[in-house]
Design an enzyme around this catalytic site. Sequence first.
Site, PDB file in Angstrom:
ATOM      1  N   GLY A  13     -30.288  11.060 -11.872  1.00 32.47           N
ATOM      2  CA  GLY A  13     -30.978   9.783 -11.758  1.00 32.47           C
ATOM      3  C   GLY A  13     -30.653   8.955 -10.534  1.00 32.47           C
ATOM      4  O   GLY A  13     -30.994   7.780 -10.467  1.00 32.47           O
ATOM      5  N   SER A  19     -30.002   2.135  -7.197  1.00 29.72           N
ATOM      6  CA  SER A  19     -29.904   2.774  -8.507  1.00 29.72           C
ATOM      7  C   SER A  19     -28.569   2.455  -9.177  1.00 29.72           C
ATOM      8  O   SER A  19     -27.527   2.397  -8.513  1.00 29.72           O
ATOM      9  CB  SER A  19     -30.011   4.297  -8.379  1.00 29.72           C
ATOM     10  N   GLN A  40     -34.685  15.034  -8.365  1.00 31.55           N
ATOM     11  CA  GLN A  40     -35.782  15.518  -9.203  1.00 31.55           C
ATOM     12  C   GLN A  40     -36.600  16.647  -8.586  1.00 31.55           C
ATOM     13  O   GLN A  40     -36.940  17.619  -9.267  1.00 31.55           O
ATOM     14  CB  GLN A  40     -36.709  14.365  -9.576  1.00 31.55           C
ATOM     15  N   ASP A  64     -35.548  18.993 -12.268  1.00 32.82           N
ATOM     16  CA  ASP A  64     -36.467  18.129 -13.002  1.00 32.82           C
ATOM     17  C   ASP A  64     -36.069  18.239 -14.475  1.00 32.82           C
ATOM     18  O   ASP A  64     -36.222  19.306 -15.082  1.00 32.82           O
ATOM     19  CB  ASP A  64     -37.901  18.606 -12.784  1.00 32.82           C
ATOM     20  N   VAL A  92     -31.509   8.393 -16.460  1.00 32.44           N
ATOM     21  CA  VAL A  92     -32.893   8.833 -16.294  1.00 32.44           C
ATOM     22  C   VAL A  92     -33.778   8.146 -17.324  1.00 32.44           C
ATOM     23  O   VAL A  92     -33.455   8.148 -18.520  1.00 32.44           O
ATOM     24  CB  VAL A  92     -33.005  10.361 -16.485  1.00 32.44           C
ATOM     25  N   ALA A  95     -41.582   5.876 -17.997  1.00 30.76           N
ATOM     26  CA  ALA A  95     -42.811   5.706 -18.759  1.00 30.76           C
ATOM     27  C   ALA A  95     -43.914   5.406 -17.754  1.00 30.76           C
ATOM     28  O   ALA A  95     -43.665   4.746 -16.738  1.00 30.76           O
ATOM     29  CB  ALA A  95     -42.692   4.571 -19.771  1.00 30.76           C
ATOM     30  N   TYR A 155     -41.554  -4.574 -22.006  1.00 32.95           N
ATOM     31  CA  TYR A 155     -40.708  -3.370 -22.026  1.00 32.95           C
ATOM     32  C   TYR A 155     -41.353  -2.280 -22.880  1.00 32.95           C
ATOM     33  O   TYR A 155     -41.142  -1.092 -22.636  1.00 32.95           O
ATOM     34  CB  TYR A 155     -39.307  -3.728 -22.530  1.00 32.95           C
ATOM     35  N   LYS A 162     -35.630   3.720 -25.772  1.00 32.66           N
ATOM     36  CA  LYS A 162     -34.202   3.403 -25.689  1.00 32.66           C
ATOM     37  C   LYS A 162     -33.568   3.338 -27.081  1.00 32.66           C
ATOM     38  O   LYS A 162     -32.389   3.696 -27.253  1.00 32.66           O
ATOM     39  CB  LYS A 162     -33.986   2.084 -24.943  1.00 32.66           C
ATOM     40  N   THR A 193     -33.556  -2.780  -9.928  1.00 35.09           N
ATOM     41  CA  THR A 193     -33.608  -1.427  -9.385  1.00 35.09           C
ATOM     42  C   THR A 193     -35.060  -1.065  -9.085  1.00 35.09           C
ATOM     43  O   THR A 193     -35.995  -1.763  -9.485  1.00 35.09           O
ATOM     44  CB  THR A 193     -33.041  -0.403 -10.384  1.00 35.09           C
ATOM     45  N   ALA A 195     -36.745   1.370 -10.396  1.00 36.21           N
ATOM     46  CA  ALA A 195     -37.416   1.651 -11.664  1.00 36.21           C
ATOM     47  C   ALA A 195     -37.787   0.360 -12.389  1.00 36.21           C
ATOM     48  O   ALA A 195     -38.858   0.255 -12.994  1.00 36.21           O
ATOM     49  CB  ALA A 195     -36.522   2.511 -12.546  1.00 36.21           C
TER      50      ALA A 195
END
Length: 255
Positions: A13, A19, A40, A64, A92, A95, A155, A162, A193, A195
């Site tokens: 990740g 990150s 990845q 991956d 990692v 969505a 979220y 999660k 981050t 993400a």
Amino acid sequence: MIDLSGRVAVIFGLANKRSIAWAIAQKLQQAGAQLAISYQNERMKSEAEGLIADLPGAEAFQCDVSNDAEIASLFEQLKERYSRLDVLVHSVAYAPAEELKNNFVMTTREGFRMAHDVSVYSLIAVSRAAALLMTNGGSIITMTYYGAEKVVPHYNVMGVAKAALEATVRYLAADLGAQNIRVNAISAGPIKTLAARGIGGLGDMLKAHAERAPLHRNTEQSEVGGTAAFLASDMASGITGETIYVDSGYNIMGF
């Protein structure tokens, strides 16, 4: 001082220097661990190699985590290169962007499947492979967020994923404890981050967190990295199946 000298850690990740995985990698490397960094795909290769240039002794490997054949190939390479593993960091989550913009009730079947496959099942898959190399016991660490427990606007399906991830940590801890392999999650406060940028209203999340948390500030990546180093060490030898909060105390507040 935490000492991870002689230990081998694989980190999933690490995308860039923002990150959480980067902060964890730095802390593990500073504590003396030898690092294997997984990226990845071919597109991410140059980024990963650029990052590990700042992590003396680290090596990069492609994998991956949604592909079982690539997971098997990676762990064969790790076995050949290091013979064993001591630490696995799973940072990692994914969505589709549209699933984080619409109302949760509009979650698609494919978006739900993808979020759980990449964000949850991948932990099971890599833990199963890593356990075979953790011949002296080990520590598996994943990343979660408070949205697993309470509704956080935007979220959406990631919160549900999660929640599944935290349950997975407990079940893996029960399975692997006999091999002296510990499995824990770190629940970090919101961090800016790459993400996280995909989550609508991130700025509002950060503002609310800083206002309501007992420490009245946001979480720093380095604080998460330090907690991961602790969980990777013998200092945490009695801790497994837990979710450790690194969120300036936000989770304890009622309002």
